[in-house]
Design a protein around this motif. Structure first.
Motif, short mmCIF file in Angstrom:
data_model
loop_
_atom_site.label_atom_id
_atom_site.label_comp_id
_atom_site.label_asym_id
_atom_site.label_seq_id
_atom_site.Cartn_x
_atom_site.Cartn_y
_atom_site.Cartn_z
N ASN A 1 17.55 -57.33 -88.49
CA ASN A 1 17.31 -58.60 -88.22
C ASN A 1 16.19 -59.04 -87.98
O ASN A 1 15.52 -59.55 -87.14
CB ASN A 1 18.53 -58.68 -87.13
N ASN A 2 16.06 -59.75 -89.43
CA ASN A 2 15.13 -60.72 -89.97
C ASN A 2 14.95 -61.84 -89.36
O ASN A 2 14.68 -63.24 -89.80
CB ASN A 2 14.02 -60.56 -90.60
N SER A 3 16.05 -62.70 -88.55
CA SER A 3 16.96 -63.92 -88.78
C SER A 3 16.67 -64.31 -87.45
O SER A 3 16.08 -63.24 -86.35
CB SER A 3 18.76 -63.61 -88.29
N THR A 4 17.26 -65.30 -87.03
CA THR A 4 16.87 -66.33 -85.81
C THR A 4 17.76 -66.00 -85.12
O THR A 4 17.67 -66.66 -83.69
CB THR A 4 16.19 -67.66 -85.44
N PRO B 1 16.80 -60.71 -82.97
CA PRO B 1 15.97 -60.73 -83.72
C PRO B 1 14.55 -59.76 -83.88
O PRO B 1 14.31 -59.36 -82.60
CB PRO B 1 15.27 -62.15 -83.32
N SER B 2 13.92 -59.71 -84.81
CA SER B 2 13.00 -58.69 -85.12
C SER B 2 13.65 -56.97 -84.68
O SER B 2 12.42 -55.76 -84.20
CB SER B 2 11.75 -59.06 -84.12
C1 LIG Z 1 12.43 -64.52 -87.42
C2 LIG Z 1 12.27 -62.93 -86.76
O1 LIG Z 1 12.69 -62.89 -86.12
N1 LIG Z 1 11.31 -63.26 -87.20
C3 LIG Z 1 10.57 -61.79 -86.98
C4 LIG Z 1 10.61 -60.45 -88.22
O2 LIG Z 1 10.26 -59.63 -88.10
C5 LIG Z 1 8.64 -59.38 -87.88
C6 LIG Z 1 8.27 -57.86 -87.83
O3 LIG Z 1 8.65 -57.31 -89.29
C7 LIG Z 1 7.84 -60.24 -87.25
O4 LIG Z 1 6.50 -60.49 -86.91
C8 LIG Z 1 9.00 -61.76 -86.90
O5 LIG Z 1 8.55 -63.03 -86.24
#
Ligand SMILES: CC(=O)N[C@H]1CO[C@H](CO)[C@@H](O)[C@@H]1O
Ligand SMILES: *[C@@H]1O[C@H](CO)[C@@H](O)[C@H](O)[C@H]1NC(C)=O
Ligand SMILES: *[C@@H]1O[C@H](CO)[C@@H](O)[C@H](O)[C@H]1NC(C)=O
Ligand SMILES: *[C@@H]1O[C@H](CO)[C@@H](O)[C@H](O)[C@H]1NC(C)=O
Ligand SMILES: *[C@@H]1O[C@H](CO)[C@@H](O)[C@H](O)[C@H]1NC(C)=O
Ligand SMILES: *[C@@H]1O[C@H](CO)[C@@H](O)[C@H](O)[C@H]1NC(C)=O
Ligand SMILES: *[C@@H]1O[C@H](CO)[C@@H](O)[C@H](O)[C@H]1NC(C)=O
Ligand SMILES: *[C@@H]1O[C@H](CO)[C@@H](O)[C@H](O)[C@H]1NC(C)=O
Ligand SMILES: *[C@@H]1O[C@H](CO)[C@@H](O)[C@H](O)[C@H]1NC(C)=O
Ligand SMILES: *[C@@H]1O[C@H](CO)[C@@H](O)[C@H](O)[C@H]1NC(C)=O
Ligand SMILES: *[C@@H]1O[C@H](CO)[C@@H](O)[C@H](O)[C@H]1NC(C)=O
Ligand SMILES: *[C@@H]1O[C@H](CO)[C@@H](O)[C@H](O)[C@H]1NC(C)=O
Ligand SMILES: [Cu+2]
Length: 588
Positions: free
Chosen positions: A74-77, A108-109
């Motif tokens: 999950n790299n979304s918000t 997230p993350s």
């Molecule tokens: C939007 C979000 O969650 N961003 C994070 C995604 O993960 C990376 C690490 O892999 C973080 O640095 C980001 O802040």
């Protein structure tokens, strides 16, 4: 002698099947990167959460018997879960991805790896997010083909074609949940709005066909809130599966899919060389209040090889938005493929008979504790009701963890087998003192416990408390037989005699006709916590949900294993309010 030879041949064939199926059961691994990306289906760039940056998301292909492993990063918000819609999840209820039912969301993350076997089903399903309204953009196809490249129970198609129907809002996806719910801006076919909209005229889905060939269309209604008609000009299709269950081949010129339903259909290019539009348009069973986008039809094109500018271009005439009889004729006429792969006969003995009223009531906002749920100034808001209960999702621990770890105070096991009042369901009278008591359902987290392996029958009776419309009810963890559909009040004598116990259709999602009923049956042979809810997303926060807890069987093989060690946990502040709800507003 010939008989023996036949027998030996059959044995050899069986051994071959055994080996090839062992050899073929693969582990299929994928990574889903969920991140916010810019897309532009209409005239402006819009930021959406998407898997691997695409709308619709990536297609997953497996064979029946495979193990699917998907690491969702999950790299979304947003907080997300991914639900594998229609997958049985035998003994893997923890992998069902139902937010607050089987797990807390992946924050997230963070990441979580879903791992489960896909057995006993073939056809087209979908995966989608199961948190708030995020499945609007987080969805994709899950295609299950027969083991070992085995045959379909129909003529091998020349090619397979995926068609995902979507509902699009040209705004921040978070705003879709704001009330009053904004009207959607377009329907999409595989992410494309086509020539019905000003900026997408050159971005239309095109299917190139060769005259005489047959194509397998794998069709998914991934729209958040809309039932959709689908038609291809001058062509019939033959429906061969619904919700990944084979059907008796059924020829039709029009199809209707509720949100969450899928259809596999054969299309033969048997018309003169030319171009033929395919169209999707909404089926609005609600007879009041519900609004739709200004241009209600989205088109794609079927183009025959060899078509020139001189060839005919034909447009289908779509059913009217309120064409209930066309929708009903299509939905109710489909039958199961008796003797086909994975078919099992309808169980005749019923252990648990339930009668569930389902509809929209109201919730008063006057109580001081409730004011925060309502729009400013609103006095009441819609409330989804099932037997006079409106479901409230747990807030600090998932239902299944509470069940597994014996945590008390999270839910009650008192979901009733009948509504507290029998009345003229299809003609609700608010001013009648008794019937008025069905207007304001009780908000609670109430489940129905089922004995392992019991056969459950549910009569789902749609009510007309505030309004009436078709609710597509979706059961997690099982397919059910649909023994009958009808209008008006279900009559246990007259209607029971007409139920189809021979070759009923099977589904994981069924539209309960407006002011009507359906009768379902399923065998509760999969231990776990299973959501049963309306698949119109807009009705989820209204509480149009209930849950079954299927108890363990007598052996370890028939019991739910412990959760994976990395199952996401909630860190939510329990005093936080839930998402705001609406005043009486029926637009979506
Ligand atoms: C939007 C979000 O969650 N961003 C994070 C995604 O993960 C990376 C690490 O892999 C973080 O640095 C980001 O802040
Ligand atoms: C998604 O993208 C990642 C790379 O970012 C890739 O490794 C993965 O295979 C993709 N998943 C699918 C299902 O296509
Ligand atoms: C996650 O998103 C951040 C920006 O929020 C970006 O810098 C990073 O590369 C992304 N990581 C992955 C694995 O996609
Ligand atoms: C997934 O999360 C775990 C912690 O739960 C972390 O150790 C791992 O690096 C993460 N993997 C990926 C691919 O982000
Ligand atoms: C809707 O789209 C169709 C197909 O492109 C077009 O013929 C029609 O004029 C449009 N109607 C409106 C009201 O925009
Ligand atoms: C479609 O099927 C109907 C009924 O089977 C038939 O009457 C009609 O001619 C068919 N149309 C085409 C274009 O094949
Ligand atoms: C389908 O169902 C309708 C009732 O809704 C019925 O009248 C019709 O004969 C059925 N069969 C076909 C092939 O449409
Ligand atoms: C929960 O309770 C049941 C029966 O009361 C018991 O068998 C089980 O071991 C308990 N589970 C846990 C995790 O404590
Ligand atoms: C009120 O509704 C109940 C339940 O449907 C019914 O039995 C009763 O006759 C109704 N009363 C009146 C005055 O209509
Ligand atoms: C339905 O629930 C509400 C709220 O608890 C209650 O006031 C009402 O009496 C119930 N209706 C019936 C018919 O029991
Ligand atoms: C479930 O019940 C059926 C018949 O009622 C029985 O044949 C079957 O063995 C049972 N399955 C299990 C796993 O207990
Ligand atoms: C995600 O869920 C956690 C609790 O599980 C909550 O504290 C947080 O506010 C949520 N975040 C978002 C962006 O919804
Ligand atoms: Cu609904």
């Amino acid at each position: 002698m010939p008989r023996l030879r036949h027998y030996l041949a059959a044995q050899a064939f069986f051994v071959f099947l055994l080996f090839s199926s062992i050899a073929s059961a693969a582990i299929v691994e994928h990574v889903f990167h969920v991140k916010n990306v810019l897309v532009k289906p209409l005239c402006k760039d819009q930021m959406i959460p998407a898997v691997n940056g695409s709308l619709p998301g990536p297609t997953i292909n497996v064979r029946e018997g495979d193990t699917l492993v998907v690491n969702v990063i999950n790299n979304s918000t947003y907080n997300i879960t991914i639900h594998w819609h229609g997958v049985f999840q035998r003994k893997s209820s923890w992998m069902d991805g139902a937010d607050m039912i089987t797990q807390c969301a992946i924050q997230p993350s963070n990441n979580f790896t879903y791992r489960f076997e896909i057995t006993g089903q073939e056809g087209t399903l979908l995966w989608h997010a199961h948190t708030t309204n995020l499945r609007a953009t987080l969805h994709g196809a899950l295609i299950i083909r027969p083991r070992s490249g085995g045959p379909y129970p129909f003529l091998k198609p020349y090619k397979e074609v995926l068609l995902i129907f979507e509902q699009w809002w040209d705004m921040d996806v978070g705003l879709i949940a704001t009330r009053p719910a904004p009207v959607s801006d377009a329907y999409l076919i595989n992410g494309l709005a086509g020539d019905s909209y000003p900026c997408s005229k050159n971005r239309m889905f095109n299917l190139k066909v060769i005259q005489g060939k047959t194509y397998l269309l794998r069709i998914i209604n991934a729209a958040l809130n809309k039932h959709l008609f689908f038609k291809i000009a001058n062509h019939n299709v033959t429906v061969v599966a619904v919700d990944a269950v084979y059907t008796t081949p059924y020829v039709s010129d029009v199809m209707m899919l509720t949100p969450g339903q899928t259809i596999d259909a054969l299309l033969t290019a048997d018309q003169p060389i030319g171009s033929y539009f395919m169209s999707i348009s909404p089926y609005n069973s609600a007879n009041q209040g519900s609004s739709v986008p200004p241009n209600t039809t989205t088109r794609g094109l079927v183009i025959y090889a060899g078509a020139t500018s001189a060839s005919p271009v034909v447009t289908p005439s779509m059913p009217g938005m309120d064409d209930e009889s066309t929708a009903h004729r299509f939905s109710s006429n489909i039958t199961g493929l008796v003797g086909g792969p994975h078919w099992t006969p309808v169980p005749r003995h019923v252990d648990e008979k339930m009668f569930m009223t389902i509809g929209l009531g109201l919730e008063l906002c006057l109580h001081p504790d409730n004011t925060k749920h309502c729009l400013v100034g609103g006095e009441q808001q819609l409330s989804g009701s099932l037997n006079n209960y409106s479901f409230v999702l747990p807030k600090t621990i998932s239902l299944q963890e509470a069940h597994f770890y014996n945590v008390t105070g999270v839910y009650t096991s008192d979901f009733p087998n009948e509504p507290p009042l029998k009345f003229d369901y299809a003609n609700f009278r608010a001013h009648n003192d008794s019937e008025g008591k069905m207007m304001y359902p009780e908000r609670k987290t109430s489940v129905k416990t089922l004995r392992f392996n019991s056969t459950v029958e549910i009569v789902l009776q749609n009510t007309k408390i505030v309004t009436s419309e078709s609710h597509p009810m979706h059961l997690h963890g099982f397919n059910f037989y649909v023994l009958g559909y009808g209008f008006g009040n279900y009559d246990p004598i007259r209607d029971e005699r007409k139920l189809n116990l021979v070759n009923p259709q099977m589904h994981n999602t069924v539209g309960v006709p407006s002011g009507g009923w359906v009768v379902l049956r399923f065998i509760a042979d999969n231990p776990g916590t299973w959501m049963f809810h309306c698949h119109m997303d807009v009705h989820l926060p209204f509480g149009m949900i209930m849950a079954f807890i299927v108890q363990n069987g007598p052996t370890p093989e028939t019991s739910l294993p412990p959760p994976p060690s990395n199952l996401p946990q909630c860190t939510r502040d329990p005093t936080l309010s839930e998402s705001p709800k609406t005043s009486v507003d029926l637009s979506y």
